[in-house]
Design a protein around this motif. Structure first.
Motif, PDB file in Angstrom:
ATOM      1  N   SER A   1       0.877  -1.155   0.115  1.00 30.46           N
ATOM      2  CA  SER A   1       0.029   0.006  -0.078  1.00 30.46           C
ATOM      3  C   SER A   1       0.824   1.254  -0.126  1.00 30.46           C
ATOM      4  O   SER A   1       1.696   1.395   0.731  1.00 30.46           O
ATOM      5  N   ASP A   2       0.495   2.267  -0.954  1.00 32.67           N
ATOM      6  CA  ASP A   2       1.044   3.751  -0.735  1.00 32.67           C
ATOM      7  C   ASP A   2      -0.224   4.282  -1.676  1.00 32.67           C
ATOM      8  O   ASP A   2      -1.113   3.802  -1.978  1.00 32.67           O
ATOM      9  N   LEU A   3      -0.006   5.508  -1.675  1.00 36.94           N
ATOM     10  CA  LEU A   3      -0.995   6.480  -2.488  1.00 36.94           C
ATOM     11  C   LEU A   3      -1.009   6.120  -3.952  1.00 36.94           C
ATOM     12  O   LEU A   3      -2.499   6.029  -4.416  1.00 36.94           O
ATOM     13  N   SER A   4      -0.158   5.800  -4.520  1.00 32.06           N
ATOM     14  CA  SER A   4      -0.389   5.087  -5.875  1.00 32.06           C
ATOM     15  C   SER A   4      -0.931   3.710  -6.127  1.00 32.06           C
ATOM     16  O   SER A   4      -1.733   3.561  -7.266  1.00 32.06           O
ATOM     17  N   SER A   5      -1.070   2.918  -5.073  1.00 34.36           N
ATOM     18  CA  SER A   5      -1.734   1.534  -5.246  1.00 34.36           C
ATOM     19  C   SER A   5      -2.652   1.425  -4.075  1.00 34.36           C
ATOM     20  O   SER A   5      -3.142   0.008  -3.947  1.00 34.36           O
ATOM     21  N   LEU A   6      -3.243   2.388  -3.566  1.00 33.87           N
ATOM     22  CA  LEU A   6      -4.055   2.212  -2.286  1.00 33.87           C
ATOM     23  C   LEU A   6      -5.489   1.709  -2.729  1.00 33.87           C
ATOM     24  O   LEU A   6      -5.978   0.969  -1.812  1.00 33.87           O
ATOM     25  N   ALA A   7      -5.680   1.682  -3.887  1.00 34.13           N
ATOM     26  CA  ALA A   7      -7.110   1.109  -4.256  1.00 34.13           C
ATOM     27  C   ALA A   7      -7.085  -0.384  -4.638  1.00 34.13           C
ATOM     28  O   ALA A   7      -7.887  -0.871  -5.168  1.00 34.13           O
ATOM     29  N   ALA A   8      -5.752  -0.822  -4.944  1.00 32.63           N
ATOM     30  CA  ALA A   8      -5.529  -2.173  -5.492  1.00 32.63           C
ATOM     31  C   ALA A   8      -5.892  -3.194  -4.408  1.00 32.63           C
ATOM     32  O   ALA A   8      -5.878  -2.902  -3.039  1.00 32.63           O
ATOM     33  N   LEU A   9      -6.699  -4.185  -4.748  1.00 29.55           N
ATOM     34  CA  LEU A   9      -7.222  -5.257  -4.054  1.00 29.55           C
ATOM     35  C   LEU A   9      -6.173  -6.318  -3.818  1.00 29.55           C
ATOM     36  O   LEU A   9      -5.640  -6.916  -4.829  1.00 29.55           O
ATOM     37  N   ARG A  10      -5.929  -6.490  -2.607  1.00 27.28           N
ATOM     38  CA  ARG A  10      -4.534  -7.189  -2.254  1.00 27.28           C
ATOM     39  C   ARG A  10      -5.062  -8.590  -1.503  1.00 27.28           C
ATOM     40  O   ARG A  10      -5.988  -8.477  -0.804  1.00 27.28           O
ATOM     41  N   PRO A  11      -4.354  -9.541  -1.846  1.00 26.95           N
ATOM     42  CA  PRO A  11      -4.663 -10.933  -1.050  1.00 26.95           C
ATOM     43  C   PRO A  11      -4.092 -11.151   0.517  1.00 26.95           C
ATOM     44  O   PRO A  11      -3.424 -11.977   0.769  1.00 26.95           O
ATOM     45  N   VAL A  12      -4.598 -10.257   1.232  1.00 22.18           N
ATOM     46  CA  VAL A  12      -4.094 -10.056   2.706  1.00 22.18           C
ATOM     47  C   VAL A  12      -5.214  -9.684   3.397  1.00 22.18           C
ATOM     48  O   VAL A  12      -6.261  -9.361   2.983  1.00 22.18           O
ATOM     49  N   GLN A  13      -5.092  -9.780   4.810  1.00 22.09           N
ATOM     50  CA  GLN A  13      -5.882  -9.501   5.742  1.00 22.09           C
ATOM     51  C   GLN A  13      -5.232  -8.808   6.990  1.00 22.09           C
ATOM     52  O   GLN A  13      -4.197  -9.012   7.107  1.00 22.09           O
ATOM     53  N   THR A  14      -6.021  -7.724   7.272  1.00 20.29           N
ATOM     54  CA  THR A  14      -5.587  -6.932   8.445  1.00 20.29           C
ATOM     55  C   THR A  14      -6.012  -7.305   9.866  1.00 20.29           C
ATOM     56  O   THR A  14      -7.011  -7.530   9.874  1.00 20.29           O
ATOM     57  N   ARG A  15      -5.180  -7.247  10.586  1.00 18.17           N
ATOM     58  CA  ARG A  15      -5.112  -7.388  12.046  1.00 18.17           C
ATOM     59  C   ARG A  15      -4.529  -6.377  12.830  1.00 18.17           C
ATOM     60  O   ARG A  15      -3.856  -5.771  12.616  1.00 18.17           O
ATOM     61  N   SER A  16      -4.988  -6.558  14.126  1.00 17.89           N
ATOM     62  CA  SER A  16      -4.571  -5.693  15.109  1.00 17.89           C
ATOM     63  C   SER A  16      -4.162  -6.202  16.611  1.00 17.89           C
ATOM     64  O   SER A  16      -5.312  -6.677  17.016  1.00 17.89           O
ATOM     65  N   ILE A  17      -3.122  -6.038  17.143  1.00 15.29           N
ATOM     66  CA  ILE A  17      -3.050  -6.485  18.449  1.00 15.29           C
ATOM     67  C   ILE A  17      -2.825  -5.206  19.356  1.00 15.29           C
ATOM     68  O   ILE A  17      -2.160  -4.116  19.262  1.00 15.29           O
ATOM     69  N   SER A  18      -3.850  -5.315  20.415  1.00 16.59           N
ATOM     70  CA  SER A  18      -3.560  -4.107  21.552  1.00 16.59           C
ATOM     71  C   SER A  18      -4.092  -4.922  23.079  1.00 16.59           C
ATOM     72  O   SER A  18      -4.294  -6.097  22.968  1.00 16.59           O
ATOM     73  N   PRO A  19      -4.028  -4.180  24.039  1.00 15.91           N
ATOM     74  CA  PRO A  19      -4.621  -4.662  25.523  1.00 15.91           C
ATOM     75  C   PRO A  19      -5.994  -5.137  25.186  1.00 15.91           C
ATOM     76  O   PRO A  19      -6.349  -6.102  26.112  1.00 15.91           O
ATOM     77  N   GLU A  20      -6.620  -4.548  24.114  1.00 15.85           N
ATOM     78  CA  GLU A  20      -8.062  -4.918  24.094  1.00 15.85           C
ATOM     79  C   GLU A  20      -8.357  -6.256  23.066  1.00 15.85           C
ATOM     80  O   GLU A  20      -9.367  -6.920  22.965  1.00 15.85           O
ATOM     81  N   ASN A  21      -7.233  -6.922  22.409  1.00 16.31           N
ATOM     82  CA  ASN A  21      -7.270  -7.992  21.697  1.00 16.31           C
ATOM     83  C   ASN A  21      -5.734  -8.540  21.696  1.00 16.31           C
ATOM     84  O   ASN A  21      -5.127  -8.177  20.585  1.00 16.31           O
ATOM     85  N   PHE A  22      -5.413  -9.038  22.714  1.00 13.00           N
ATOM     86  CA  PHE A  22      -3.958  -9.654  22.732  1.00 13.00           C
ATOM     87  C   PHE A  22      -3.489 -10.438  21.664  1.00 13.00           C
ATOM     88  O   PHE A  22      -2.249 -10.471  21.506  1.00 13.00           O
ATOM     89  N   ASP A  23      -4.283 -11.225  21.027  1.00 14.99           N
ATOM     90  CA  ASP A  23      -3.964 -12.139  19.747  1.00 14.99           C
ATOM     91  C   ASP A  23      -4.112 -11.689  18.531  1.00 14.99           C
ATOM     92  O   ASP A  23      -4.096 -12.309  17.340  1.00 14.99           O
ATOM     93  N   GLY A  24      -4.799 -10.604  18.634  1.00 14.13           N
ATOM     94  CA  GLY A  24      -5.413 -10.045  17.154  1.00 14.13           C
ATOM     95  C   GLY A  24      -6.370 -10.854  16.381  1.00 14.13           C
ATOM     96  O   GLY A  24      -6.627 -10.631  15.232  1.00 14.13           O
ATOM     97  N   SER A  25      -7.138 -11.583  17.127  1.00 17.01           N
ATOM     98  CA  SER A  25      -8.000 -12.731  16.469  1.00 17.01           C
ATOM     99  C   SER A  25      -9.341 -11.906  15.928  1.00 17.01           C
ATOM    100  O   SER A  25      -9.540 -10.848  16.456  1.00 17.01           O
ATOM    101  N   ALA A  26      -9.891 -12.398  14.784  1.00 13.08           N
ATOM    102  CA  ALA A  26     -11.052 -11.508  14.403  1.00 13.08           C
ATOM    103  C   ALA A  26     -12.054 -11.785  15.138  1.00 13.08           C
ATOM    104  O   ALA A  26     -12.487 -12.720  15.802  1.00 13.08           O
ATOM    105  N   GLY A  27     -12.758 -10.604  15.442  1.00 18.00           N
ATOM    106  CA  GLY A  27     -13.702 -10.313  16.485  1.00 18.00           C
ATOM    107  C   GLY A  27     -13.385 -10.554  17.700  1.00 18.00           C
ATOM    108  O   GLY A  27     -14.371 -10.626  18.784  1.00 18.00           O
TER     109      GLY A  27
END
Length: 403
Positions: A32-58
């Motif tokens: 991802s950058d500005l020139s490719s931000l609209a491209a559909l890519r075969p990845v998934q986004t996850r995020s780890i924080s104290p509210e979701n220690f393992d980054g699990s979906a949902g």
């Protein structure tokens, strides 16, 4: 227990990692950058924080215990029950453990300024026993002196008051682990969020490395070593230096030198002066204004700490240079990167200096581990906190006298 996480969840969450068979490995689409931000890519986004220690979906917002539980006692689950973690004195906490291929795309983290040189940030790639990143927390985010400085760069953003952000891409092939060690004598509270992508083929990507070294004071007639003994193919991408001046006069005449591949006695890349390397000129001195802080996407001197006439007795500076558009490529290794500390003496002669220089070197390498300096101790990292005669006076959390 080091790295322990204490949290109860209201219900089970799905596994955080996608089945590799379900993730298209074709990474012909650029990241991802500005020139490719609209491209559909075969990845998934996850995020780890104290509210979701393992980054699990949902898996976010399910905590029933945490540092915010008492504040949320009238509201219940889902209302900021676990926004932060407390790391015990002397312990190491696992910020994130990720399985499978992916890439860390953003880190946001904050803690009190007094902890910026007592915490050590580490990153391990693909199950390696040794860290690729081992840097004091503040230095990694261009704030090595325990005093906030605004940094507005492409790779690192440090925002009021101590909101630290990293956008260094950190790819991995089979897994990643990030930790934070508390070397101090008090417990500390940390808030953080680590965003990453799962999936993709990172077989051709280098691993992100960061190393910290300090000369305090610098040995006589010896340059400060920024990096040495690196073997493998890769590219050098960044330097941050916290520079403490121990003499009157100008301190930045010294040259930075990059010894690449087969270089021995002489470097392939040789700078012309400290302020030149960091993108400034003529001592960073605007007539009538003196040392002038600046922060740009790729280079800057965001921090100028002036003496106060009492216990803050020395000038201190923070400078960064990101080689994002001009990475320094090497085929077989980097024997050394070093920088001289030079001022002036009478007769227009250079004066070798013995300053306090702490550097952080960032580079990508074709392997997850590299030769690195010894792990710094609390004493190795220490800077004088605050403006009192004793750094423990007025510190947060309180550091009481010890019998």
């Amino acid at each position: 227990m080091a790295g322990q996480r204490i949290i109860d969840r209201a219900g089970d969450a799905p596994d955080h990692a996608p089945d590799p068979k379900d993730v298209d490995a074709d990474m012909s689409i650029p990241p991802s950058d500005l020139s490719s931000l609209a491209a559909l890519r075969p990845v998934q986004t996850r995020s780890i924080s104290p509210e979701n220690f393992d980054g699990s979906a949902g898996g976010g917002g399910r905590a029933t215990e945490g540092t915010g539980a008492d504040c949320a006692r009238d509201l219940g689950t889902g209302w900021k029950i676990s926004p932060s973690v407390d790391i015990k004195a002397g312990e190491t906490f696992d910020l994130a453990t990720i399985e499978g291929a992916g890439k860390i795309t953003h880190i946001w983290i904050t803690t009190h300024t007094d902890n910026w040189r007592t915490l050590i940030l580490r990153a391990y790639w693909d199950g390696a026993a040794e860290p690729a990143v081992e840097v004091p927390y503040g230095d990694f985010f261009c704030n090595g002196w325990g005093v906030f400085a605004q940094v507005s760069s492409q790779a690192i953003a440090a925002n009021p008051h101590g909101g630290f952000n990293s956008y260094w891409p950190m790819p991995f092939r089979t897994g990643a682990r990030l930790t934070l060690e508390n070397t101090s004598v008090v417990d500390v509270r940390v808030y953080y969020q680590i965003t990453y992508e799962l999936g993709g083929d990172h077989a051709q990507d280098g691993y992100f490395h960061a190393q910290w070294r300090r000369s305090n004071p610098l040995d006589e007639l010896v340059p400060h070593t920024i990096l040495e003994g690196i073997e493998g193919q890769g590219q050098y991408v960044g330097t941050y230096i916290a520079w403490g001046v121990n003499s009157n006069g100008w301190w930045g005449e010294g040259e930075i030198k990059f010894y690449l591949d087969d270089d021995t006695d002489y470097p392939t890349i040789c700078g012309t002066g400290t302020e030149d390397y960091f993108g400034g000129a003529w001592n960073f001195d605007i007539p009538g204004q003196g040392y002038t802080a600046f922060s740009t996407p790729y280079l800057g001197m965001p921090q100028v700490i002036r003496p106060d006439g009492l216990y803050v007795s020395q000038q201190r500076f923070g400078m960064y240079r990101w080689h994002l558009l001009d990475p320094i490529h090497f085929r077989t290794g980097i024997p050394k990167v070093d920088i001289q500390a030079l001022g002036w003496r009478s007769g227009w002669r250079y004066l070798p200096l013995r300053d306090d220089i702490a550097s952080t070197a960032m580079f990508y390498l074709d392997r997850p581990t590299a030769r690195r300096p010894k792990t710094p101790s609390a004493d190795d990292m220490e800077v004088h906190l605050g403006t009192a005669p004793v750094p423990d006076i007025g510190a947060t959390p309180p550091r009481e006298p010890r019998s």
